[in-house]
Every structure is written in structure tokens, then in C-alpha cells.
Design an enzyme around this catalytic site. Sequence first.
Site, PDB file in Angstrom:
ATOM      1  N   LYS A 126      22.814  11.298  13.019  1.00  0.00           N
ATOM      2  CA  LYS A 126      21.664  12.194  13.215  1.00  0.00           C
ATOM      3  C   LYS A 126      22.101  13.328  14.129  1.00  0.00           C
ATOM      4  O   LYS A 126      23.025  13.172  14.912  1.00  0.00           O
ATOM      5  CB  LYS A 126      20.510  11.442  13.877  1.00  0.00           C
ATOM      6  CG  LYS A 126      19.165  12.131  13.731  1.00  0.00           C
ATOM      7  CD  LYS A 126      18.509  11.765  12.425  1.00  0.00           C
ATOM      8  CE  LYS A 126      17.277  12.589  12.145  1.00  0.00           C
ATOM      9  NZ  LYS A 126      16.548  12.073  10.965  1.00  0.00           N
ATOM     10  N   ASP A 166      15.308  17.486   8.665  1.00  0.00           N
ATOM     11  CA  ASP A 166      14.360  16.623   9.385  1.00  0.00           C
ATOM     12  C   ASP A 166      13.322  17.590   9.956  1.00  0.00           C
ATOM     13  O   ASP A 166      13.173  18.699   9.411  1.00  0.00           O
ATOM     14  CB  ASP A 166      15.090  15.819  10.489  1.00  0.00           C
ATOM     15  CG  ASP A 166      14.226  14.688  11.064  1.00  0.00           C
ATOM     16  OD1 ASP A 166      14.167  13.623  10.439  1.00  0.00           O
ATOM     17  OD2 ASP A 166      13.590  14.867  12.125  1.00  0.00           O
TER      18      ASP A 166
HETATM   19  P1  NDP Z   1       8.436  18.925   9.133  1.00  0.00           P
HETATM   20  O1  NDP Z   1       9.029  19.769  10.184  1.00  0.00           O
HETATM   21  O2  NDP Z   1       8.427  19.371   7.731  1.00  0.00           O
HETATM   22  O3  NDP Z   1       6.942  18.527   9.512  1.00  0.00           O
HETATM   23  C1  NDP Z   1       6.630  17.880  10.694  1.00  0.00           C
HETATM   24  C2  NDP Z   1       5.132  17.778  10.826  1.00  0.00           C
HETATM   25  O4  NDP Z   1       4.796  16.981  11.950  1.00  0.00           O
HETATM   26  C3  NDP Z   1       4.479  19.124  11.068  1.00  0.00           C
HETATM   27  O5  NDP Z   1       3.196  19.097  10.555  1.00  0.00           O
HETATM   28  C4  NDP Z   1       4.458  19.211  12.576  1.00  0.00           C
HETATM   29  O6  NDP Z   1       3.479  20.078  13.078  1.00  0.00           O
HETATM   30  C5  NDP Z   1       4.156  17.784  12.946  1.00  0.00           C
HETATM   31  N1  NDP Z   1       4.772  17.490  14.245  1.00  0.00           N
HETATM   32  C6  NDP Z   1       6.064  17.577  14.577  1.00  0.00           C
HETATM   33  N2  NDP Z   1       6.263  17.267  15.858  1.00  0.00           N
HETATM   34  C7  NDP Z   1       5.070  16.986  16.341  1.00  0.00           C
HETATM   35  C8  NDP Z   1       4.625  16.614  17.617  1.00  0.00           C
HETATM   36  N3  NDP Z   1       5.480  16.449  18.648  1.00  0.00           N
HETATM   37  N4  NDP Z   1       3.303  16.375  17.766  1.00  0.00           N
HETATM   38  C9  NDP Z   1       2.458  16.529  16.719  1.00  0.00           C
HETATM   39  N5  NDP Z   1       2.816  16.902  15.497  1.00  0.00           N
HETATM   40  C10 NDP Z   1       4.107  17.125  15.303  1.00  0.00           C
HETATM   41  O7  NDP Z   1       9.196  17.506   9.252  1.00  0.00           O
HETATM   42  P2  NDP Z   1       9.251  16.326   8.209  1.00  0.00           P
HETATM   43  O8  NDP Z   1       8.002  16.231   7.437  1.00  0.00           O
HETATM   44  O9  NDP Z   1      10.539  16.432   7.499  1.00  0.00           O
HETATM   45  O10 NDP Z   1       9.387  15.064   9.187  1.00  0.00           O
HETATM   46  C11 NDP Z   1       8.249  14.326   9.628  1.00  0.00           C
HETATM   47  C12 NDP Z   1       8.698  12.942  10.086  1.00  0.00           C
HETATM   48  O11 NDP Z   1       9.328  12.258   8.983  1.00  0.00           O
HETATM   49  C13 NDP Z   1       9.739  12.926  11.205  1.00  0.00           C
HETATM   50  O12 NDP Z   1       9.536  11.773  11.996  1.00  0.00           O
HETATM   51  C14 NDP Z   1      11.064  12.797  10.458  1.00  0.00           C
HETATM   52  O13 NDP Z   1      12.060  12.243  11.275  1.00  0.00           O
HETATM   53  C15 NDP Z   1      10.630  11.838   9.352  1.00  0.00           C
HETATM   54  N6  NDP Z   1      11.468  11.803   8.155  1.00  0.00           N
HETATM   55  C16 NDP Z   1      11.775  12.938   7.450  1.00  0.00           C
HETATM   56  C17 NDP Z   1      12.516  12.841   6.292  1.00  0.00           C
HETATM   57  C18 NDP Z   1      12.810  14.037   5.447  1.00  0.00           C
HETATM   58  O14 NDP Z   1      13.426  13.861   4.378  1.00  0.00           O
HETATM   59  N7  NDP Z   1      12.381  15.242   5.810  1.00  0.00           N
HETATM   60  C19 NDP Z   1      13.072  11.570   5.836  1.00  0.00           C
HETATM   61  C20 NDP Z   1      12.617  10.431   6.602  1.00  0.00           C
HETATM   62  C21 NDP Z   1      11.875  10.563   7.723  1.00  0.00           C
HETATM   63  P3  NDP Z   1       3.895  21.589  13.471  1.00  0.00           P
HETATM   64  O15 NDP Z   1       4.160  22.279  12.174  1.00  0.00           O
HETATM   65  O16 NDP Z   1       2.743  22.112  14.214  1.00  0.00           O
HETATM   66  O17 NDP Z   1       5.131  21.450  14.308  1.00  0.00           O
HETATM   67  O1  2IT Z   2      15.161  10.483   8.736  1.00  0.00           O
HETATM   68  C1  2IT Z   2      15.711  10.677   7.626  1.00  0.00           C
HETATM   69  O2  2IT Z   2      16.021   9.741   6.882  1.00  0.00           O
HETATM   70  C2  2IT Z   2      15.961  12.056   7.204  1.00  0.00           C
HETATM   71  N1  2IT Z   2      15.596  12.975   7.923  1.00  0.00           N
HETATM   72  C3  2IT Z   2      16.670  12.330   5.914  1.00  0.00           C
HETATM   73  C4  2IT Z   2      18.155  12.214   6.086  1.00  0.00           C
HETATM   74  C5  2IT Z   2      18.981  12.626   4.905  1.00  0.00           C
HETATM   75  O3  2IT Z   2      20.208  12.585   5.068  1.00  0.00           O
HETATM   76  O4  2IT Z   2      18.451  12.967   3.853  1.00  0.00           O
END
Ligand code: NDP
Ligand code: 2IT
Length: 444
Positions: A126, A166
Site C-alpha cells: 500500500k 484508493d
Molecule cells: P474515493 O476517494 O473515491 O471516495 C471516498 C469517499 O469517502 C468520498 O465520498 C469521501 O468524501 C469519503 N471520505 C473519505 N475520507 C473520509 C473521511 N475521513 N471522513 C468522511 N468521509 C470520507 O475512495 P474509494 O471509494 O476508492 O475508497 C473508499 C474506501 O474503500 C476506502 O476505505 C478504500 O480504502 C476502500 N477500498 C477502495 C477500493 C478501490 O478499488 N477504490 C478497493 C477496496 C477498498 P470526500 O469526497 O468529501 O472526501
Molecule cells: O484497498 C484496496 O484493495 C484497493 N484500494 C485496491 C487495490 C488494487 O490494487 O486494486
Amino acid sequence: MSYVDDVLARVIAKNPSEPEFHQAVTEVFESLRPVIEANEDFYKREAILERITEPERMIKFRVPWVDDQGQVQVNMGIRVQFNSAIGPYKGGLRFHPSVNQGIIKFLGFEQIFKNSLTGLPIGGGKGGSDFDPKGKSDREVMAFCQSFMTELCKYIGADEDVPAGDIGVGGREIGYMYGQYKRITGLYEGVLTGKGLTYGGSLARTEATGYGLVYLTDELLKCHGESMEGKTIVVSGAGNVAIYAIEKAQQLGGKVVTCSDSTGWVYDPDGIDLEALKEIKEVNRARLTEYKKYRPDSEYHEGRGVWQIKCDVALPCATQNELLIDDAKQLVANGVMAVCEGANMPTTLDATQYLQENGVLFVPGKASNAGGVATSALEMSQNSERLSWTFEEVDSKLQSIMVNIYHNIDEAAKRYGKEGDYVTGANIAGFEKVVEAMLAQGIC
Ligand code: NDP
Ligand code: 2IT
């Protein structure tokens, strides 16, 4: 003191000021207790718990860039290459002002077990930066990404370490970083996943985490005589994972009534208008306050609060520690049936325990959000064979991976007499493969 307790105490003492890392290790160690204690002398002699909690390598670097006013800005960049027993390091990059070493270590540690659960050959890693893309111009984001990759490119490669997105890292950021990697190394290779479709990206990668979360949730419900059809669903977040979880939940006949961002949350009792949400977040990069313009009858509230809405299924999809003990109590009081994590570690340890003790079906992120990284591994396969698969092909592989993950964690929990405890099942099933590979490769 038992071996598990001894190593846990040492991990906490050795890594001060990293509460999220302590939390992730505590959860995994508690689950592994029956496995370790059945053969304690062996695991202790092999120092398996010490090895699995110490990253193989950690790179920290300065990221200087110039903003639109001509001012030099400096951010911190980091990549944790945690464990390569079963494949090259794989895991996302997070750009958010809250990023620090402890957060990246917790995410990298979780990624080891998650990647193992996918059944695909990917190790755990990561990375990220405390850079905040919010409010920055495209040129500023490009300047930052180019500087970040100028340093990171020395440590990654298609067969070494393959970052992805992420929080704060989506298609735009991946594109700028890919371009810079190619310029410096001269290599056109699958060094990043989540790429655009014109330069090696995979169909369905954008949708994969959210879709995968709902595929697993649907399988979980079906195995308990239910399904997504007709369920009221509460989602937090409004980013990549939340948007595509909402999309798939709606396709399967569920009604999603909330979403949130870091400033507030929306309650739309008629069901979230997905096209409006995509326009606000994916096109305009705007705040959720805009949502009311599209749906005058919806409610917008400042702060946090989605968990107070009555629902059958809750899908936390924003960030770590966003579902607290009082939220868990509220969800249980409102009769929630299942909580499946789309984010990484969104539920605190005490909230998780409360949900489980009160009969809620609870699936941890390392299992339920593994569809994103699994599809990244499918993107790597396509890059290696220099072919692109159809959306349907990738989506159907994703679906079977998620169904398999559910059955594997269910089976592992049953094997240790913990039927229905998917936290234990996920940690044990993820651990078993990694440890077998570590032992086979000797002391390294
Ligand atoms: P994005 O940046 O696309 O979206 C994040 C969302 O969460 C936004 O709506 C953001 O609001 C909100 N957010 C972020 N930080 C905070 C905070 N501290 N307090 C409140 N709201 C918050 O990220 P992802 O959708 O990609 O990721 C979301 C979660 O999923 C994370 O935990 C990530 O690690 C996990 N994840 C992501 C994967 C991926 O493929 N993208 C895979 C597996 C897990 P705002 O826009 O206002 O910041
Ligand atoms: O938390 C996660 O699994 C991710 N942000 C996706 C990682 C990846 O390599 O696609």
C-alpha cells in the site's frame, strides 16, 4: 504470556503512534489465536507473527511540486511493500491529508490477507501521500503525480510491485502517474492498474469494488434465505466504491436511501438518483450539497449520520473507523440484518463485536471489498497476454471470485467451530495460504 499476546504487545510497543496499525493487527491476531495456539511452539520458532507484522520494505520520500501561484509545495510520499510470499506487492495508493505511516501500514497489512483471499497470485502492499487533490487544478494534480512517480518508479514494476487507486486516486491520477513511469523507464508495462481503457486498463475495474461488495452480500443473504431484492440499504461514502455499490444494489432490486461525503450526508427515501450522484462526484467533483438541486424532496445534513436511518443492509464505503459503537447499537435497534464493509476497516473493534453478538451478519472488508484488487489482478493478466477481455468476461470472473470468497471464509470459520464469524473465517483463510508460501520459501 501466550505467543500471540507477546507478539501483539511487542508490535504495539515497537510501532508507537500507529493506532490504526495496532487495531488491524489486534483483529487479525485475535482471529488467529486458535490456529496459532494449536501449534504454538512451531509458529514461535518460525517467528511467523513477527515476520508477518514487519514489512519487507518501506520507502518514504519527499514530493516537491509547484502550485498554480508558483509556490513550491512539499508532501510526504510512502510505499509499504509488506509481504511478497504469494506474488508481487499489490495494493492501492491513497492521496488524502490524513495519510501517515500508521494508516498505510494498516492498509498494507490488511491487503496481505485480502489479496490471499482472492485466490490470485498477489502479495500485499500500500502507499500514498498526505497530498489533498481536493480543490487542486488538473495541472497541480499532474505536477504532484509526476513528482510522486519520479521517486516511486525506482521501486515498482509489473513483476515487482503494482500500485492502483484508493481514496483520492482515480483514473485521472493513475493516468498522470502511468505517463511519468513510461517517460522515465521507457517501459510500456502493467505497472499500475485502474488504467484508462485506451492504454491497458480493464473493463469493469472501475465498477469492481462496489459490484464485488454487492455480489458477496447477495450470496451471504441467499445462504441465509434472503436476497438484495426489496431490501432497504444504507451506504456511506460517495466515491468509487460507494457509487458502484449503489449501482449494483439497485440492479439487484435493492433500495439505497443514503450516501455521504466528508462534509455531510444525503437521505433520499425514494432511492438515490445514481445519475445525479455520478454527475456531482465523477464529472463535477462537487460536494453532496448539490444533490438537493436534482432531488428537492431529499434531505441533506451536515456532519455524519447515515447509520441512524433504518435499514436491512448497511454498506460502509467511505473510510476507516466510520462506524462506531453507538452506530452499531442504532443499527441493531433498527433491525439491521447484514453489515458488509466496502471500505477498509470502517467498523471499530467494539462496534464489530457488538454487531456480531447481536446476530448481525458481518463481513470484514478484506473479504467483501476484495473485488477491486481481484479485478486489478485480472487487469495484470490481460496486460501480460496483451489482450483485453470483454466486460461480461471480467464481470463474470469477478462474480465467481466473490462467491468463492464467501464460501471460503464461511468454511474456515466452521472448521474452527466459529460458524457465522466471518471475521475469524477471513483472517484464517487469508493467513493459511500466505503462511504456507512463507514456510516453503524458507527464512526470508
Ligand atoms: P474515493 O476517494 O473515491 O471516495 C471516498 C469517499 O469517502 C468520498 O465520498 C469521501 O468524501 C469519503 N471520505 C473519505 N475520507 C473520509 C473521511 N475521513 N471522513 C468522511 N468521509 C470520507 O475512495 P474509494 O471509494 O476508492 O475508497 C473508499 C474506501 O474503500 C476506502 O476505505 C478504500 O480504502 C476502500 N477500498 C477502495 C477500493 C478501490 O478499488 N477504490 C478497493 C477496496 C477498498 P470526500 O469526497 O468529501 O472526501
Ligand atoms: O484497498 C484496496 O484493495 C484497493 N484500494 C485496491 C487495490 C488494487 O490494487 O486494486
